[in-house]
Scaffold this active site. Sequence first.
Site, PDB file in Angstrom:
ATOM      1  N   ASP A 135      14.612  89.940 -18.204  1.00  0.00           N
ATOM      2  CA  ASP A 135      13.956  88.633 -18.142  1.00  0.00           C
ATOM      3  C   ASP A 135      12.511  88.789 -17.684  1.00  0.00           C
ATOM      4  O   ASP A 135      11.610  88.081 -18.162  1.00  0.00           O
ATOM      5  CB  ASP A 135      14.702  87.702 -17.179  1.00  0.00           C
ATOM      6  CG  ASP A 135      16.045  87.261 -17.733  1.00  0.00           C
ATOM      7  OD1 ASP A 135      16.314  87.526 -18.933  1.00  0.00           O
ATOM      8  OD2 ASP A 135      16.828  86.654 -16.975  1.00  0.00           O
ATOM      9  N   GLU A 140      10.448  91.394 -18.109  1.00  0.00           N
ATOM     10  CA  GLU A 140       9.616  91.900 -19.208  1.00  0.00           C
ATOM     11  C   GLU A 140       9.311  90.792 -20.217  1.00  0.00           C
ATOM     12  O   GLU A 140       8.186  90.679 -20.725  1.00  0.00           O
ATOM     13  CB  GLU A 140      10.336  93.053 -19.908  1.00  0.00           C
ATOM     14  CG  GLU A 140      10.399  94.336 -19.087  1.00  0.00           C
ATOM     15  CD  GLU A 140      11.246  95.393 -19.763  1.00  0.00           C
ATOM     16  OE1 GLU A 140      10.690  96.412 -20.203  1.00  0.00           O
ATOM     17  OE2 GLU A 140      12.477  95.172 -19.872  1.00  0.00           O
ATOM     18  N   ASP A 182       9.199  87.547 -19.633  1.00  0.00           N
ATOM     19  CA  ASP A 182       8.265  86.596 -19.017  1.00  0.00           C
ATOM     20  C   ASP A 182       6.832  87.141 -19.016  1.00  0.00           C
ATOM     21  O   ASP A 182       5.870  86.383 -19.201  1.00  0.00           O
ATOM     22  CB  ASP A 182       8.704  86.272 -17.589  1.00  0.00           C
ATOM     23  CG  ASP A 182       9.969  85.433 -17.554  1.00  0.00           C
ATOM     24  OD1 ASP A 182      10.308  84.830 -18.599  1.00  0.00           O
ATOM     25  OD2 ASP A 182      10.630  85.383 -16.498  1.00  0.00           O
ATOM     26  N   SER A 209      30.374  60.724 -41.260  1.00  0.00           N
ATOM     27  CA  SER A 209      31.365  61.002 -40.224  1.00  0.00           C
ATOM     28  C   SER A 209      32.576  61.655 -40.882  1.00  0.00           C
ATOM     29  O   SER A 209      32.649  61.737 -42.114  1.00  0.00           O
ATOM     30  CB  SER A 209      31.773  59.703 -39.521  1.00  0.00           C
ATOM     31  OG  SER A 209      32.271  58.778 -40.468  1.00  0.00           O
ATOM     32  N   LEU A 210      33.536  62.114 -40.092  1.00  0.00           N
ATOM     33  CA  LEU A 210      34.712  62.800 -40.623  1.00  0.00           C
ATOM     34  C   LEU A 210      35.965  61.970 -40.384  1.00  0.00           C
ATOM     35  O   LEU A 210      36.092  61.300 -39.357  1.00  0.00           O
ATOM     36  CB  LEU A 210      34.889  64.160 -39.950  1.00  0.00           C
ATOM     37  CG  LEU A 210      33.823  65.228 -40.226  1.00  0.00           C
ATOM     38  CD1 LEU A 210      34.072  66.432 -39.335  1.00  0.00           C
ATOM     39  CD2 LEU A 210      33.833  65.636 -41.679  1.00  0.00           C
ATOM     40  N   GLU A 264      36.315  75.596 -38.740  1.00  0.00           N
ATOM     41  CA  GLU A 264      35.290  75.763 -37.710  1.00  0.00           C
ATOM     42  C   GLU A 264      35.652  74.910 -36.505  1.00  0.00           C
ATOM     43  O   GLU A 264      36.124  73.778 -36.672  1.00  0.00           O
ATOM     44  CB  GLU A 264      33.926  75.318 -38.245  1.00  0.00           C
ATOM     45  CG  GLU A 264      33.490  76.035 -39.512  1.00  0.00           C
ATOM     46  CD  GLU A 264      32.368  75.288 -40.224  1.00  0.00           C
ATOM     47  OE1 GLU A 264      31.328  75.054 -39.588  1.00  0.00           O
ATOM     48  OE2 GLU A 264      32.553  74.937 -41.403  1.00  0.00           O
ATOM     49  N   LYS A 309      35.328  72.307 -33.650  1.00  0.00           N
ATOM     50  CA  LYS A 309      34.562  71.053 -33.580  1.00  0.00           C
ATOM     51  C   LYS A 309      33.909  70.972 -32.203  1.00  0.00           C
ATOM     52  O   LYS A 309      34.573  70.786 -31.194  1.00  0.00           O
ATOM     53  CB  LYS A 309      35.483  69.860 -33.815  1.00  0.00           C
ATOM     54  CG  LYS A 309      34.766  68.532 -33.923  1.00  0.00           C
ATOM     55  CD  LYS A 309      35.755  67.434 -34.294  1.00  0.00           C
ATOM     56  CE  LYS A 309      35.020  66.118 -34.468  1.00  0.00           C
ATOM     57  NZ  LYS A 309      34.403  65.647 -33.222  1.00  0.00           N
ATOM     58  N   ASP A 319      31.776  69.624 -29.099  1.00  0.00           N
ATOM     59  CA  ASP A 319      31.663  68.304 -28.495  1.00  0.00           C
ATOM     60  C   ASP A 319      30.268  68.129 -27.905  1.00  0.00           C
ATOM     61  O   ASP A 319      30.013  68.467 -26.752  1.00  0.00           O
ATOM     62  CB  ASP A 319      32.738  68.140 -27.414  1.00  0.00           C
ATOM     63  CG  ASP A 319      33.004  66.677 -27.100  1.00  0.00           C
ATOM     64  OD1 ASP A 319      32.546  65.815 -27.883  1.00  0.00           O
ATOM     65  OD2 ASP A 319      33.662  66.389 -26.090  1.00  0.00           O
ATOM     66  N   ARG A 330      21.559  61.982 -35.325  1.00  0.00           N
ATOM     67  CA  ARG A 330      22.410  61.438 -36.380  1.00  0.00           C
ATOM     68  C   ARG A 330      22.178  59.939 -36.561  1.00  0.00           C
ATOM     69  O   ARG A 330      22.173  59.433 -37.671  1.00  0.00           O
ATOM     70  CB  ARG A 330      23.883  61.691 -36.051  1.00  0.00           C
ATOM     71  CG  ARG A 330      24.820  61.197 -37.161  1.00  0.00           C
ATOM     72  CD  ARG A 330      26.293  61.372 -36.807  1.00  0.00           C
ATOM     73  NE  ARG A 330      27.108  60.921 -37.914  1.00  0.00           N
ATOM     74  CZ  ARG A 330      27.420  59.660 -38.162  1.00  0.00           C
ATOM     75  NH1 ARG A 330      26.983  58.706 -37.351  1.00  0.00           N
ATOM     76  NH2 ARG A 330      28.166  59.316 -39.198  1.00  0.00           N
ATOM     77  N   GLU A 367      25.139  70.923 -33.653  1.00  0.00           N
ATOM     78  CA  GLU A 367      25.560  70.119 -32.515  1.00  0.00           C
ATOM     79  C   GLU A 367      24.833  70.630 -31.277  1.00  0.00           C
ATOM     80  O   GLU A 367      24.937  71.823 -30.924  1.00  0.00           O
ATOM     81  CB  GLU A 367      27.070  70.245 -32.335  1.00  0.00           C
ATOM     82  CG  GLU A 367      27.706  69.116 -31.580  1.00  0.00           C
ATOM     83  CD  GLU A 367      27.958  67.876 -32.423  1.00  0.00           C
ATOM     84  OE1 GLU A 367      28.456  66.882 -31.864  1.00  0.00           O
ATOM     85  OE2 GLU A 367      27.657  67.891 -33.637  1.00  0.00           O
ATOM     86  N   TYR A 383      26.502  74.372 -38.259  1.00  0.00           N
ATOM     87  CA  TYR A 383      27.695  74.382 -39.117  1.00  0.00           C
ATOM     88  C   TYR A 383      27.427  74.018 -40.579  1.00  0.00           C
ATOM     89  O   TYR A 383      28.341  74.071 -41.399  1.00  0.00           O
ATOM     90  CB  TYR A 383      28.751  73.431 -38.554  1.00  0.00           C
ATOM     91  CG  TYR A 383      28.268  72.008 -38.364  1.00  0.00           C
ATOM     92  CD1 TYR A 383      28.197  71.117 -39.434  1.00  0.00           C
ATOM     93  CD2 TYR A 383      27.888  71.549 -37.109  1.00  0.00           C
ATOM     94  CE1 TYR A 383      27.761  69.820 -39.259  1.00  0.00           C
ATOM     95  CE2 TYR A 383      27.449  70.252 -36.921  1.00  0.00           C
ATOM     96  CZ  TYR A 383      27.391  69.387 -37.997  1.00  0.00           C
ATOM     97  OH  TYR A 383      26.947  68.096 -37.826  1.00  0.00           O
ATOM     98  N   LYS A 418      42.167  66.843 -34.542  1.00  0.00           N
ATOM     99  CA  LYS A 418      41.892  66.640 -33.126  1.00  0.00           C
ATOM    100  C   LYS A 418      43.045  67.193 -32.282  1.00  0.00           C
ATOM    101  O   LYS A 418      44.219  66.873 -32.533  1.00  0.00           O
ATOM    102  CB  LYS A 418      41.695  65.140 -32.822  1.00  0.00           C
ATOM    103  CG  LYS A 418      40.629  64.452 -33.673  1.00  0.00           C
ATOM    104  CD  LYS A 418      39.281  65.095 -33.520  1.00  0.00           C
ATOM    105  CE  LYS A 418      38.531  64.641 -32.300  1.00  0.00           C
ATOM    106  NZ  LYS A 418      38.082  63.250 -32.315  1.00  0.00           N
ATOM    107  N   CYS A 453      41.801  29.793 -26.449  1.00  0.00           N
ATOM    108  CA  CYS A 453      40.659  30.691 -26.375  1.00  0.00           C
ATOM    109  C   CYS A 453      40.168  30.779 -24.931  1.00  0.00           C
ATOM    110  O   CYS A 453      39.932  29.731 -24.298  1.00  0.00           O
ATOM    111  CB  CYS A 453      39.538  30.190 -27.275  1.00  0.00           C
ATOM    112  SG  CYS A 453      38.013  31.149 -27.118  1.00  0.00           S
ATOM    113  N   CYS A 455      36.424  28.974 -24.904  1.00  0.00           N
ATOM    114  CA  CYS A 455      36.136  27.567 -25.242  1.00  0.00           C
ATOM    115  C   CYS A 455      37.385  26.682 -25.240  1.00  0.00           C
ATOM    116  O   CYS A 455      37.310  25.501 -25.582  1.00  0.00           O
ATOM    117  CB  CYS A 455      35.453  27.487 -26.608  1.00  0.00           C
ATOM    118  SG  CYS A 455      36.511  27.988 -27.985  1.00  0.00           S
ATOM    119  N   CYS A 507      40.122  32.602 -32.701  1.00  0.00           N
ATOM    120  CA  CYS A 507      39.617  31.299 -32.267  1.00  0.00           C
ATOM    121  C   CYS A 507      38.878  30.693 -33.448  1.00  0.00           C
ATOM    122  O   CYS A 507      37.904  31.271 -33.937  1.00  0.00           O
ATOM    123  CB  CYS A 507      38.674  31.453 -31.076  1.00  0.00           C
ATOM    124  SG  CYS A 507      37.791  29.920 -30.670  1.00  0.00           S
ATOM    125  N   CYS A 555      32.023  28.367 -30.005  1.00  0.00           N
ATOM    126  CA  CYS A 555      32.545  29.351 -29.051  1.00  0.00           C
ATOM    127  C   CYS A 555      31.426  30.334 -28.702  1.00  0.00           C
ATOM    128  O   CYS A 555      30.962  31.077 -29.579  1.00  0.00           O
ATOM    129  CB  CYS A 555      33.738  30.071 -29.675  1.00  0.00           C
ATOM    130  SG  CYS A 555      34.571  31.215 -28.549  1.00  0.00           S
TER     131      CYS A 555
END
Length: 669
Positions: A33, A35, A37, A82-83, A113, A115, A117, A136, A172, A224, A311, A405, A408, A423, A429
């Site tokens: 590190d 060297e 820097d 989206s998936l 692959e 996923k 987070d 996104r 990601e 990805y 998932k 409701c 209201c 309602c 309302c």
Amino acid sequence: MMDQEKERIDLLRRELQEHNYKYYVEDSPVISDYEFDMKLKELQQLEAQHPDYFDPASPTQRVGGEVTKNFNTITHDYPMYSLDNSYSSEELIEWENRLKRMLGVAQLAYTCELKYDGASINLTYENGELLRGVTRGNGTAGDEVTANVRTIRSIPLRLRGKVPGRFDVRGEIILPLEGFARMNQEREQAGEDLYMNPRNTASGSLKLQDSAVVAQRPLDCLFYGMVGRDLQLSSQYEMLTRMREFGFKVPETARLCQNMDEVIAFLNHWDEKRHNLPYETDGVVIKVNDLRLQDELGFTSKSPRWAMAYKFKSEQALTQLEEITYQVGRTGAITPVANLKPVLLAGTTVKRASLHNADQIAKLDVRIGDWVYVEKGGEIIPKITAVELKKRAPESEPVTYIELCPECNTPLERKEGEAQHFCPNDTGCPPQITGRIQHFISRKAMDIEGLGGETVELLFREGLIGNYADLYSLSLDDLLPLERMAEKSATNLLEGVAASRQVPFPRVLFALGIRYVGETVAKKLARAFGSLERLMEASTEELLSVDEIGERIAASVISFFADPVNREIVLRLQEQGLQFALDEAELENRTEVLKGQTFVVSGVFETLERNALKKMIEDNGGKVASSVSSKTTYLVAGDKMGPSKRTKAESLGVAIIGEQEFLALVKGN
């Protein structure tokens, strides 16, 4: 002397880029590190002495320092879909069987692959250099965060080897667990509140105004996918390999699976091993490996047909249900909400969970005071999955669903075939009124800058607005007396309202909030009728003749415009100059020459992109279908079209035409 210093600058840049790649991408540093820097410090000094040699891809540009007050909204060159999600091997097998039927094949190979987070990012590269980074957002457009992504060491500023002229990569932005723990340790020592989880912290970091602060955070980026023209790729797995060659950090955990049995074995392996990873993952993304087959399968309005997110089983927590309250949505739909004793779940404190409707409450037999199991559906929205009956109090009683409701006091209705109560007091309302206005100003609709949900509530409470047309009558004198409304904020709000007059007709139609008329339906209706005036006078038969418009949507549109209150609001919006018709350019290209004909588009074309060709079909009155059937009029065949569609078209006697023949059809020949 100048030439020598220029050579030294170029050498240092090359060396530092290579060391940066080995450290952050390959995880195999060859110098210390210290060297690194020292070389970086020397380069900074040389660049400061020679500003004419500035290079935006220089390693020195990663330290940040640029301050962004407002993030520009950028439309993606290619949408970020989206998936669809699956939660069992049975669901995956059903998905595969569906794909095999559509493609007419007996076997499929997949790339699997992990996923990640984190926060999705789209990076555009031109001539091998990072041009911009965009979040996104809503999938169509996002916020430009280029200054911040430049500070992330695993994102290459300049690519390696021979690369396409311009293309996008998807990745990601994540916060590794070790870095997250270190950040929280520092905050604890400073007496500050701790961050709740790595995902939210990574996402929030992208929107920090000072890129120098972002540079101090140990963010990482895992890649990805690539999208662009003429990428010269044949498979998903080859794409990942090529991305690594370009210098992108693509995890080696990806696997090529020759069948669904191998996919399921991969899932089982990582369901156990994922907790040993240095970052959070909540599942596996499974993609058809053959890019030609991906192209043939195409997309729904929201998701690629050729990919599925599996998932892992959600983390559960046991807590007590203290109360059930009821929320009223903008359409009048009533949603029961479980108020829970706070419990930590998947890195966040959960206090509330949706109970969806009366049927769900009855199905779970959930009661006030019960101890319940809570998990995050898709790791996002908390839901109650079961009741721990052993802990139930003997005196507990079943829940009696409300009849009036909560806002209201109007008697609720539940139509036959509907899961939710409603309602019917849509004009009186309060949550329905403010909900419709909040929908109207939302990003996918009118996208009014300077106006958010809380401000809408404030304006409604103060009696300044009662519907979305009232927004266009607001003045500075109306706004300045309001609490926490400075002159700058009020001016921004009014400017945002004024700018929304230029929002195109399909989005204005979506913004009106007609029930069942989402983004896609609004576009179809706008194309079919051309103007709001024509749509308002359309009969049920005319509406049903539009592709994918069924009886429920048609009845909702007729009902909306039959209401005199709605017609008056629309007239006021028209007087304010909103776009209630397609623009001249779009109208010029519209004909009915393909009316009554159904087209399936497959392959790669010489002069038109597939989406442009599909739009041309719809603009000329035709219908686009995803698969060949007896109702198909033409199969428009491009280069690299899959053999299954051709075979099916030939067996059904469907005419197969090329790009030039299609263009001749559009011209009426």
